[in-house]
Design an enzyme around this catalytic site. Structure first.
Site, PDB file in Angstrom:
ATOM      1  N   ASP A  34       0.858  -1.129   0.028  1.00 45.52           N
ATOM      2  CA  ASP A  34      -0.051  -0.034  -0.067  1.00 45.52           C
ATOM      3  C   ASP A  34       0.850   1.184   0.089  1.00 45.52           C
ATOM      4  OD1 ASP A  34      -2.032  -1.786   0.121  1.00 45.52           O
ATOM      5  OD2 ASP A  34      -2.838  -1.201   2.276  1.00 45.52           O
ATOM      6  N   ALA A  35       1.934   1.269   0.677  1.00 47.62           N
ATOM      7  CA  ALA A  35       2.769   2.305   0.977  1.00 47.62           C
ATOM      8  C   ALA A  35       3.388   2.583  -0.401  1.00 47.62           C
ATOM      9  CB  ALA A  35       4.318   2.028   1.831  1.00 47.62           C
ATOM     10  N   TYR A  37       2.254   1.998  -3.505  1.00 49.65           N
ATOM     11  CA  TYR A  37       1.280   2.451  -4.225  1.00 49.65           C
ATOM     12  C   TYR A  37       0.902   4.003  -3.992  1.00 49.65           C
ATOM     13  CZ  TYR A  37      -3.559   2.950  -6.413  1.00 49.65           C
ATOM     14  OH  TYR A  37      -4.387   3.377  -7.193  1.00 49.65           O
ATOM     15  N   ASP A  38       0.758   4.350  -2.574  1.00 50.08           N
ATOM     16  CA  ASP A  38       0.646   5.653  -2.218  1.00 50.08           C
ATOM     17  C   ASP A  38       1.658   6.645  -2.662  1.00 50.08           C
ATOM     18  OD1 ASP A  38      -1.535   5.080  -0.895  1.00 50.08           O
ATOM     19  OD2 ASP A  38      -0.882   4.742   1.057  1.00 50.08           O
ATOM     20  N   SER A  83     -36.434  -5.091 -14.372  1.00 47.59           N
ATOM     21  CA  SER A  83     -36.253  -5.800 -13.067  1.00 47.59           C
ATOM     22  C   SER A  83     -36.321  -7.349 -13.187  1.00 47.59           C
ATOM     23  CB  SER A  83     -37.396  -5.365 -11.853  1.00 47.59           C
ATOM     24  OG  SER A  83     -38.651  -5.095 -12.965  1.00 47.59           O
ATOM     25  N   LEU A  84     -36.481  -7.787 -12.222  1.00 40.04           N
ATOM     26  CA  LEU A  84     -36.511  -9.513 -12.466  1.00 40.04           C
ATOM     27  C   LEU A  84     -37.788  -9.915 -11.852  1.00 40.04           C
ATOM     28  CD1 LEU A  84     -32.836 -10.532 -11.316  1.00 40.04           C
ATOM     29  CD2 LEU A  84     -33.935 -10.858 -13.667  1.00 40.04           C
ATOM     30  N   LYS A 117     -27.561 -13.357  -5.873  1.00 44.18           N
ATOM     31  CA  LYS A 117     -28.185 -11.840  -6.290  1.00 44.18           C
ATOM     32  C   LYS A 117     -27.722 -11.107  -4.940  1.00 44.18           C
ATOM     33  CE  LYS A 117     -32.779  -9.827  -7.142  1.00 44.18           C
ATOM     34  NZ  LYS A 117     -32.477  -8.724  -6.183  1.00 44.18           N
ATOM     35  N   ARG A 138     -30.077   2.951 -11.024  1.00 43.36           N
ATOM     36  CA  ARG A 138     -31.184   2.482 -11.964  1.00 43.36           C
ATOM     37  C   ARG A 138     -32.413   3.403 -11.855  1.00 43.36           C
ATOM     38  NH1 ARG A 138     -36.049  -0.142 -11.063  1.00 43.36           N
ATOM     39  NH2 ARG A 138     -36.546  -1.686 -12.583  1.00 43.36           N
ATOM     40  N   TYR A 227     -23.057  -7.677 -14.047  1.00 40.59           N
ATOM     41  CA  TYR A 227     -23.725  -9.085 -14.441  1.00 40.59           C
ATOM     42  C   TYR A 227     -24.265  -8.893 -15.933  1.00 40.59           C
ATOM     43  CZ  TYR A 227     -27.470  -6.433 -12.123  1.00 40.59           C
ATOM     44  OH  TYR A 227     -28.290  -5.320 -11.734  1.00 40.59           O
ATOM     45  N   LYS A 292     -30.486 -17.132 -15.296  1.00 39.55           N
ATOM     46  CA  LYS A 292     -30.721 -16.864 -16.462  1.00 39.55           C
ATOM     47  C   LYS A 292     -30.340 -17.855 -17.656  1.00 39.55           C
ATOM     48  CE  LYS A 292     -28.847 -12.340 -15.157  1.00 39.55           C
ATOM     49  NZ  LYS A 292     -27.812 -11.582 -14.916  1.00 39.55           N
ATOM     50  N   CYS A 408     -37.494  -4.681  39.881  1.00 39.20           N
ATOM     51  CA  CYS A 408     -37.568  -5.763  39.031  1.00 39.20           C
ATOM     52  C   CYS A 408     -38.784  -6.305  38.733  1.00 39.20           C
ATOM     53  CB  CYS A 408     -36.683  -7.052  39.800  1.00 39.20           C
ATOM     54  SG  CYS A 408     -36.971  -8.528  39.257  1.00 39.20           S
ATOM     55  N   CYS A 411     -39.211  -9.713  41.204  1.00 43.93           N
ATOM     56  CA  CYS A 411     -39.225  -9.788  42.698  1.00 43.93           C
ATOM     57  C   CYS A 411     -39.265  -8.389  43.286  1.00 43.93           C
ATOM     58  CB  CYS A 411     -37.971 -10.278  43.050  1.00 43.93           C
ATOM     59  SG  CYS A 411     -36.475  -9.280  43.135  1.00 43.93           S
ATOM     60  N   CYS A 426     -31.208  -6.369  38.169  1.00 43.68           N
ATOM     61  CA  CYS A 426     -32.004  -6.661  39.567  1.00 43.68           C
ATOM     62  C   CYS A 426     -31.181  -6.697  40.679  1.00 43.68           C
ATOM     63  CB  CYS A 426     -33.074  -7.752  39.159  1.00 43.68           C
ATOM     64  SG  CYS A 426     -33.667  -8.161  40.903  1.00 43.68           S
TER      65      CYS A 426
HETATM   66  N1  5U1 Z   1     -26.697 -11.114 -10.305  1.00 45.29           N
HETATM   67  C1  5U1 Z   1     -27.816 -10.442 -10.894  1.00 45.29           C
HETATM   68  N2  5U1 Z   1     -28.659  -9.746 -10.261  1.00 45.29           N
HETATM   69  N3  5U1 Z   1     -29.222  -9.044 -11.175  1.00 45.29           N
HETATM   70  C2  5U1 Z   1     -30.226  -7.991 -11.205  1.00 45.29           C
HETATM   71  N4  5U1 Z   1     -27.788 -10.494 -12.140  1.00 45.29           N
HETATM   72  C3  5U1 Z   1     -29.068  -9.828 -12.265  1.00 45.29           C
HETATM   73  N5  5U1 Z   1     -29.656  -9.474 -13.561  1.00 45.29           N
HETATM   74  C4  5U1 Z   1     -30.367  -8.645 -13.526  1.00 45.29           C
HETATM   75  C5  5U1 Z   1     -30.782  -7.750 -12.273  1.00 45.29           C
HETATM   76  C6  5U1 Z   1     -31.730  -6.527 -11.988  1.00 45.29           C
HETATM   77  O1  5U1 Z   1     -31.306  -7.850 -14.615  1.00 45.29           O
HETATM   78  C7  5U1 Z   1     -31.044  -8.563 -15.857  1.00 45.29           C
HETATM   79  C8  5U1 Z   1     -32.331  -8.767 -16.553  1.00 45.29           C
HETATM   80  C9  5U1 Z   1     -29.950  -7.972 -16.732  1.00 45.29           C
END
Ligand code: 5U1
Length: 673
Positions: A34-35, A37-38, A83-84, A117, A138, A227, A292, A408, A411, A426
């Site tokens: 780390d040092a 890198y810093d 959304s899923l 997830k 989102r 993802y 998926k 208490c 008691c 107590c």
């Molecule tokens: N792991 C994962 N989470 N997640 C959330 N995959 C994933 N895919 C998503 C969402 C909302 O949507 C796909 C339809 C791209």
């Protein structure tokens, strides 16, 4: 350095730092300290400060955060962020698989890509020419907020893509989250600073990303797993989810290492069970898994229904957190008298079970989360642990403040919270029935009154059948009543009554220990008895008197004073003595074992009045340690005739050297007893 040389060095430093950033955050396999890198980062910062024209968007110096914004800009997603659909059982996953195969008109098993997830915040990253140019939340799926400055501070997100072959425009999606360890450290830090901690890692991640001041976000331990790809221009992608994620990883983006292809619906069920088991050990929080269809061509055939893809589903874990109404708070009394607030809730299904009670820990915790009766509270139930209230979701309209009872609830004795402690207790001690069972077990135990045959189960029976209510009732038990208990009989009952009778002849240290005064163990009981010589003297001792005793500090002294001051305890004590408990007079004695305690001696050379072995045993009898080698820790070297290297080493280290005559003086307490 010429301007060209400076410009070249800045470019080189950016490349080096980006490489090490990738090794550290993405591969979790750093190559430099780390040092170091810093140092490199500081060199680049200095160059950029002197030559602002050399600053670039992908410079690692940009990760420290920028000047605060007044608001977030709105961003319209090129492709909506969907959304899923959710599933909560194997049955629903089987139905999902069946639906897809019917649509695809196939009997063969499908390959699914299974992913944890993550419980974080979905974000979209936009790379143009390999450069991160925009990041957004989102939002409602169509429009989100521009959080580019905040995202730039996250080391796990590359500011420029690595390798080659990335599309000219690449929009990547994933979850920004806070690793469990980072979450814990952050909350500890917030608490120390007197600030409110976050309820869970998801809130912590969301709160950190919603900061208008990205310098605050830069201090937060955030990470990201990608993802999906939302949109591309000027390039192509592989034909499956698995291969696409592998490609994203090649470009320096982080993808979850626990994702993999599974075969058919059985593979989905197995993966789910595997993640249920793995979940507590995972370094990140998850709230389920996602399946998926792996093949993109099949995904295209399946398409979408309303705002979710038909080809994916989230199998959610039973919710670990739920909200419900706090109806009341009751106070329970534990073995040591600890008064614990217990929440009575409107029943709620959380973490796979219906919960109607939850822990509230102590009054400090109640004040910290500012919970009142009537509030809608957040309940957390992880695995089999006791559900607890972690926060207030919505303040009730008629809120009732939770107050610690002054007496208490079992008691009626005074409830006290010692200075510097958070737990209220107590003070009823021996009188309080809630504490009594356990206290009776302690009273009868081997190192206390040593009542042979009075085990835990028997105490439970005696207590539950109301044969004993207080400790002194033990001394008034009748043989016939005991004989009538389960697994007893006349002979066993007689033996027990005889053992109880025999226990009346005890010692003062045992009796004090048997009383079960907080933090008064065997050794302290012995010290108290030897110091004060009588029970009366201990009973009347002040805090200051008590603190003069070995091992007794202000806290223990306060416990002792409180115990003997409590009227109920005085009552029981009187009854125990009236029952005939007695002991021999305690003689004042010097404890030889303590005289040389903490001293370390080394014996060397020939002794004339005793062997070295005898000398060692005598020193040990006075509490000293005898070592074979000289070190800085040695108290003194006892040097007999012809002492050699050990004596020389002691001289060098400036350690005392004692003669045989001085040894005899040291051992004098053993001979003049
Ligand atoms: N792991 C994962 N989470 N997640 C959330 N995959 C994933 N895919 C998503 C969402 C909302 O949507 C796909 C339809 C791209």
């Amino acid at each position: 350095m010429s301007n060209t040389q400076v410009s070249r060095r800045a470019k080189e430093l950016r490349a080096i730092l980006n490489h090490h950033n990738y090794r550290y955050y993405v591969l979790d396999d750093p190559e430099i300290s780390d040092a170091k890198y810093d140092r490199l980062l500081r060199e680049l910062q200095d160059i950029e400060a002197a030559h602002p024209e050399l600053q670039t968007l992908d410079s690692p110096t940009q990760r420290v955060g920028a000047a605060p914004l007044s608001s977030f800009r709105q961003v319209t997603h090129i492709v909506p962020m969907l959304s899923l659909a959710n599933a909560f059982s194997d049955k629903e996953i089987s139905a999902f698989d069946k639906r897809l195969r019917e649509r695809l008109k196939t009997d063969t098993e499908l390959d699914y890509f299974a992913e944890p997830k993550l419980d974080g915040l979905a974000v979209s990253l936009l790379y143009k020419g390999g450069l991160l140019v925009q990041a957004s939340t989102r939002g409602d799926g169509t429009t989100g907020e521009d959080i580019t400055e905040n995202i730039r501070t996250i080391g796990a997100i590359p500011l420029t893509l690595q390798g080659q072959g990335w599309p000219a425009m690449l929009e990547v999606r994933g979850e920004v989250y806070m690793p469990k360890k980072g979450f814990q450290a952050l909350n500890e830090h917030l608490l120390k600073a007197g600030k409110k901690p976050f309820i869970n890692p998801r809130n912590a991640a969301a709160g950190s990303l919603r900061q208008l001041d990205s310098r605050i976000t830069a201090q937060r331990p955030l990470a990201m797993y990608c993802y999906a790809v939302g949109h591309i221009e000027g390039g192509t992608l592989p034909d499956t989810q698995a291969k696409t994620l592998a490609r994203l990883a090649d470009w320096g983006l982080r993808v979850c290492p626990d994702a993999r292809i599974v075969r058919g619906v059985e593979g989905c069920h197995q993966y789910y069970q595997e993640m249920v088991k793995k979940r507590p050990q995972l370094p990140y929080e998850i709230d389920g898994v996602v399946f998926k269809v792996n093949n993109f061509a099949l995904q295209d055939v399946l398409g979408f229904v309303s705002r979710a893809p038909r080809w994916a589903i989230a199998r959610k874990f039973p919710a670990e957190e739920e909200t419900t109404r706090l109806k009341a708070v009751e106070f329970q009394v534990g073995r040591t008298g600890a008064i614990t607030p217990v929440a009575r809730l409107e029943p709620v299904f959380v973490g796979g079970a219906t919960v109607s009670n939850a822990s509230l820990h102590n009054m400090d915790e109640i004040r910290r989360i500012d919970v009142h009766i009537g509030d809608t509270v957040i309940i957390k139930r992880a695995g089999d642990v006791i559900p607890k209230i972690v926060g207030v979701a919505k303040k009730g309209q008629q809120r009732i403040r939770i107050e610690l009872p002054s007496h208490c609830p079992v008691c009626g004795s005074l409830v006290r919270t010692e200075e510097g402690e958070v737990i209220a207790r107590c003070s009823g001690g021996l009188y309080c029935p809630a504490q009594l069972k356990e206290r009776i077990k302690h009273f009868a135990s081997r190192k206390a009154m040593d009542i042979d045959g009075l085990g835990d189960k028997l105490v439970d029976q005696l207590f539950d059948r109301k044969l004993i209510e207080h400790i002194d009732d033990l001394y008034h038990l009748e043989c016939d009543a005991v004989a009538a208990l389960e697994r007893m009989g006349k002979k066993s009952a007689e033996n027990l009554i005889n053992a109880i009778e025999a226990s009346k002849n005890t010692t003062l240290p045992r009796f004090i220990y048997a009383l079960g005064i907080r933090e008064v163990g065997e050794a302290t009981a012995k010290n108290l008895a030897e110091h004060f010589l009588s029970l009366e003297a201990i009973q009347h001792a002040t805090k200051e008197d008590l603190e003069a005793v070995d091992d007794v500090g202000p806290v223990v002294a306060a416990h002792i004073v409180a115990f003997f001051r409590e009227p109920h305890n005085q009552e029981i004590l009187g009854r125990l003595l009236a029952a005939g408990i007695h002991w021999d007079k305690v003689k004042k004695q010097t404890d030889e074992r303590a005289l040389l305690k903490g001293n370390i001696y080394v014996l060397t050379g020939v002794l004339h009045t005793m062997t070295r072995h005898e000398a060692k045993e005598k020193l040990q009898a006075l509490g000293a340690k005898v070592s074979g080698s000289v070190s800085k820790k040695t108290t003194a070297v006892i040097a007999g005739e012809k002492a050699g290297s050990k004596r020389i080493k002691a001289e060098k280290l400036g350690i005392d050297i004692l003669s045989e005559e001085q040894l005899q003086q040291l051992l004098a307490p053993l001979t003049t007893r």
